[in-house]
Structure formats: C-alpha cells, structure tokens
Design an enzyme around this catalytic site. Structure first.
Site, short mmCIF file in Angstrom:
data_model
loop_
_atom_site.label_atom_id
_atom_site.label_comp_id
_atom_site.label_asym_id
_atom_site.label_seq_id
_atom_site.Cartn_x
_atom_site.Cartn_y
_atom_site.Cartn_z
N ARG A 191 31.01 2.44 87.34
CA ARG A 191 31.03 1.99 85.94
C ARG A 191 31.04 0.47 85.95
O ARG A 191 31.67 -0.15 86.81
CB ARG A 191 32.27 2.52 85.21
CG ARG A 191 32.21 3.98 84.79
CD ARG A 191 31.19 4.24 83.66
NE ARG A 191 31.12 5.64 83.27
CZ ARG A 191 30.26 6.52 83.76
NH1 ARG A 191 29.38 6.16 84.68
NH2 ARG A 191 30.26 7.77 83.32
N ASP A 215 23.81 -0.42 89.00
CA ASP A 215 23.18 0.52 88.08
C ASP A 215 23.94 0.55 86.76
O ASP A 215 23.51 1.21 85.82
CB ASP A 215 23.17 1.92 88.71
CG ASP A 215 22.42 2.93 87.85
OD1 ASP A 215 21.27 2.64 87.49
OD2 ASP A 215 22.98 4.01 87.54
N GLU A 220 26.98 -2.86 79.08
CA GLU A 220 25.64 -2.26 79.10
C GLU A 220 25.28 -1.54 77.81
O GLU A 220 24.09 -1.39 77.49
CB GLU A 220 25.52 -1.28 80.27
CG GLU A 220 26.35 -0.01 80.11
CD GLU A 220 26.22 0.94 81.29
OE1 GLU A 220 26.24 0.50 82.44
OE2 GLU A 220 26.12 2.17 81.05
N HIS A 252 21.47 2.20 84.38
CA HIS A 252 22.23 3.47 84.41
C HIS A 252 21.29 4.67 84.59
O HIS A 252 21.27 5.59 83.77
CB HIS A 252 23.06 3.61 83.13
CG HIS A 252 24.33 4.38 83.37
ND1 HIS A 252 25.55 4.00 82.87
CD2 HIS A 252 24.57 5.51 84.09
CE1 HIS A 252 26.47 4.87 83.24
NE2 HIS A 252 25.90 5.79 83.98
P1 NAI Z 1 35.11 12.34 91.59
O1 NAI Z 1 36.12 12.63 90.52
O2 NAI Z 1 34.60 13.46 92.44
O3 NAI Z 1 35.67 11.19 92.58
C1 NAI Z 1 36.32 10.04 92.14
C2 NAI Z 1 37.25 9.60 93.26
O4 NAI Z 1 37.80 8.34 92.89
C3 NAI Z 1 38.43 10.56 93.50
O5 NAI Z 1 38.52 10.88 94.86
C4 NAI Z 1 39.63 9.76 93.02
O6 NAI Z 1 40.82 10.05 93.75
C5 NAI Z 1 39.15 8.34 93.30
N1 NAI Z 1 39.93 7.31 92.62
C6 NAI Z 1 40.70 7.43 91.49
N2 NAI Z 1 41.33 6.27 91.25
C7 NAI Z 1 40.95 5.41 92.23
C8 NAI Z 1 41.29 4.07 92.54
N3 NAI Z 1 42.19 3.38 91.81
N4 NAI Z 1 40.72 3.49 93.63
C9 NAI Z 1 39.85 4.17 94.40
N5 NAI Z 1 39.52 5.47 94.17
C10 NAI Z 1 40.05 6.07 93.09
O7 NAI Z 1 33.91 11.61 90.83
P2 NAI Z 1 32.39 11.47 91.30
O8 NAI Z 1 31.62 12.64 90.80
O9 NAI Z 1 32.32 11.13 92.73
O10 NAI Z 1 31.92 10.21 90.42
C11 NAI Z 1 32.48 8.92 90.60
C12 NAI Z 1 32.10 8.03 89.44
O11 NAI Z 1 30.71 7.78 89.44
C13 NAI Z 1 32.36 8.66 88.04
O12 NAI Z 1 33.69 8.46 87.61
C14 NAI Z 1 31.39 7.94 87.15
O13 NAI Z 1 32.03 6.82 86.59
C15 NAI Z 1 30.29 7.46 88.12
N6 NAI Z 1 29.00 8.11 87.86
C16 NAI Z 1 27.90 7.31 87.64
C17 NAI Z 1 26.65 7.87 87.40
C18 NAI Z 1 25.43 7.04 87.20
O14 NAI Z 1 24.38 7.55 86.74
N7 NAI Z 1 25.46 5.75 87.53
C19 NAI Z 1 26.50 9.33 87.30
C20 NAI Z 1 27.70 10.08 87.62
C21 NAI Z 1 28.91 9.48 87.87
#
Ligand code: NAI
Length: 288
Positions: A191, A215, A220, A252
């Site tokens: 994000r 991205d 944005e 994005h």
């Molecule tokens: P997920 O929920 O599987 O993994 C997120 C990880 O971040 C978890 O392991 C969690 O413990 C960890 N986390 C939480 N707080 C943290 C901190 N303070 N420091 C470090 N790690 C921390 O989520 P997923 O599916 O891997 O997605 C991650 C992020 O990617 C989403 O939250 C979303 O913002 C972003 N995203 C972006 C997309 C795009 O098109 N650019 C599309 C999909 C997701």
C-alpha cells in the site's frame, strides 16, 4: 440495493456508511483483499457486514513485484524507449546481478512467501520480518527472520508485503531509509502509505536509495485508474517521483491478471450469495 461492491480506492468512511445504511444497504462486498479503506467500526455500528476476497492470486502480485524489480535493476524502460527509436546504444544501462544479493521481505503472508520463493530462485539470500513469524515456512524455504531494524540494514532489495495499519503507516520513513545500504532498492506492491513519500523523494534526491518500483502511492486515489495525460497534476510529490530515472510507477495493477480477475469475480459472487442465503460468511472482515 442490498449490497454494494467496492474496490481498493473507493472511500468507505463513516459518512459513506451512514448514507449506505440510510439507503438500506446491508452488505459491503470488497472485490479486493485489503480493507484499510473501510471504516469497520462504523460498518459494525450500522449493522452492515463487510466481506472481502482474501486471496485471488498472490502469484499475480508477487510476479508484478519481480517485474518491477527486474525492470528497475536492468533499466528495461530506458532500453525499450531507445530501441524503439533505433537507438542501440547501451551507455548508462549497466545493471546489477540479483544473484548473491540479500532480499528483505517485509510481511510473510501469502504474497510475501511467494515473492521470497521467486527471489530465492534467483539465488538471493532471503531475510524476512513479520510480527507473527511463520517459522515452519522459514525452515522449509531457507528464509531467515530478522528484526525490523536488521531488515532495513541488511537488505539490498526490500519488498513490502504487509497490510497498511496504524503500525505500518510510513514504516519506510526518513529514519528507516537512513539505515538502508546506499544503493538498496525498494519494491512496493503493498500500500502506498507504507512509505513516507516526501522522505522517499529526499532519499532519492540525495542518491541514498538506489531506486524504487512502486505499484502503489500514498495519494494514488486521485490519479490512479484515470488518464491525466492532458491535465495539470497538482501533486508535486508524485510529479517529482515521475522525474527520477530510477523510479518506476505502475498504477495499482499488480493484481491485474486474467486468473486474478476470475477469482475476484467468483469469490465476490460467492460472498454475496452466502450473505443472501443466510450462510456463514467465510470471508467476513470485522472490527477489532
Ligand atoms: P496476508 O494477510 O496473507 O499477509 C500479510 C502479512 O503481513 C501477515 O503475515 C502479517 O502478519 C504481516 N504483518 C502484519 N503487520 C505487520 C508489520 N507491522 N510488519 C510486517 N509484517 C506485518 O496478505 P497478502 O495477501 O500477502 O497481501 C499483503 C498486502 O498486499 C495486502 O495487505 C494488500 O495491502 C497488498 N495487496 C496489493 C495488491 C496490488 O494489486 N498491488 C493486491 C493484493 C494485495
């Protein structure tokens, strides 16, 4: 309508939720994974349920992160523009092997783990930080958890895969970028607000950061998904970022593959059907 379907940059704050409730909306169906744009507290108070698509293709996002990384380290945008005009000069296009460098993965959920796996395939040394470390994954994948400070200190490539929360807002800031190795590069498919954009411009100007592939961008929502090519942009930070040769911005689109779009549509419709049928909501997001 009984349900509204919203996307990443739609504003679903308390005022919007109040209006939706007045209109009789009972469900907010996010067709994305992140839900930082929804006031969950206000939704709960209004009796509106919120559902999302937790995973539609973590591969799509991780692979786009790798595309940004390769484009950045091998100067593909510059090379493409040159050869399109029959300029076959390779001056200034010297890159860097990724093999042997250290990749820091911030957030080892679904996308972070896939990113780590791909970068491991390049022969990179993988370090990771997550407040909820998955040791079984680390043991099996050859990644090594380190402290938050150490991930900034040791990474040659830092890739952001944590959600945007109060704790992670501006996690990449003036102080943490100062800890980074000179020339280190950042990839952000998470994000925009994970990075303090003004501090980023400063670090780029002073050539402390080697570059960034992003991205997502903090502000944005006004620009991404729209054509501004014939308009005047008033965001000076975004305008400045676009001038750096070592900054690649995509709007994005990391999620944007045919596979992911199908999964998004299928799960969103399943979420809505479950709600309308009174079934358990497997993908509900609730306020803490
Ligand atoms: P997920 O929920 O599987 O993994 C997120 C990880 O971040 C978890 O392991 C969690 O413990 C960890 N986390 C939480 N707080 C943290 C901190 N303070 N420091 C470090 N790690 C921390 O989520 P997923 O599916 O891997 O997605 C991650 C992020 O990617 C989403 O939250 C979303 O913002 C972003 N995203 C972006 C997309 C795009 O098109 N650019 C599309 C999909 C997701």
């Amino acid at each position: 309508y009984d349900a509204v379907c919203v996307f990443v940059n739609d504003v679903v704050n308390a005022a919007v939720i109040e209006r939706l409730a007045q209109c009789g909306v009972k469900l907010i169906a996010l067709r994305c994974a992140g839900f930082n744009n929804v006031d969950l507290q206000a939704a709960a108070q209004a009796g509106i349920k919120v559902v999302r698509v937790p995973a539609y293709s973590p591969y799509a996002v991780a692979e786009h992160g790798v595309a940004l990384l390769m484009a950045l380290t091998r100067h593909i945008p510059q090379a493409y523009l040159r050869t399109k005009t029959a300029n076959f000069n390779i001056e200034g296009l010297t890159g860097r092997d990724l093999h042997g460098l250290t990749a820091g993965v911030l957030g080892t959920g679904k996308i972070g783990q896939i990113m780590a796996g791909i970068l491991k395939g390049f022969g990179m040394d993988i370090i990771a930080y997550d407040p909820y470390p998955n040791e079984a994954w680390a043991d099996g994948s050859g990644a090594r958890y380190v402290s938050l400070d150490d991930i900034f200190r040791q990474s040659d490539v830092l890739s952001l895969h944590c959600p945007l929360t109060e704790q992670t807002k501006h996690i990449v800031n003036h102080d943490t970028m100062k800890m980074m190795k000179p020339g280190a590069v950042i990839i952000n498919t998470g994000r925009g607000a994970l990075i303090d954009s003004k501090a980023l411009v400063h670090a780029l100007k002073h050539q402390h950061i080697g570059g960034i592939g992003m991205d997502v961008y903090e502000e944005e929502s006004k620009y991404f998904f729209s054509d501004w090519s014939t308009d005047i942009m008033t965001d000076d930070v975004l305008a400045r970022l676009l001038t750096f040769p070592n900054v690649i911005i995509t709007s994005h689109q990391a999620f944007l593959t045919t596979n992911a779009l199908k999964n998004l549509a299928d799960t969103t419709l399943d979420n809505i059907k479950a709600f309308m049928g009174g079934a358990e909501l497997a993908n509900e997001v609730k306020a803490n």
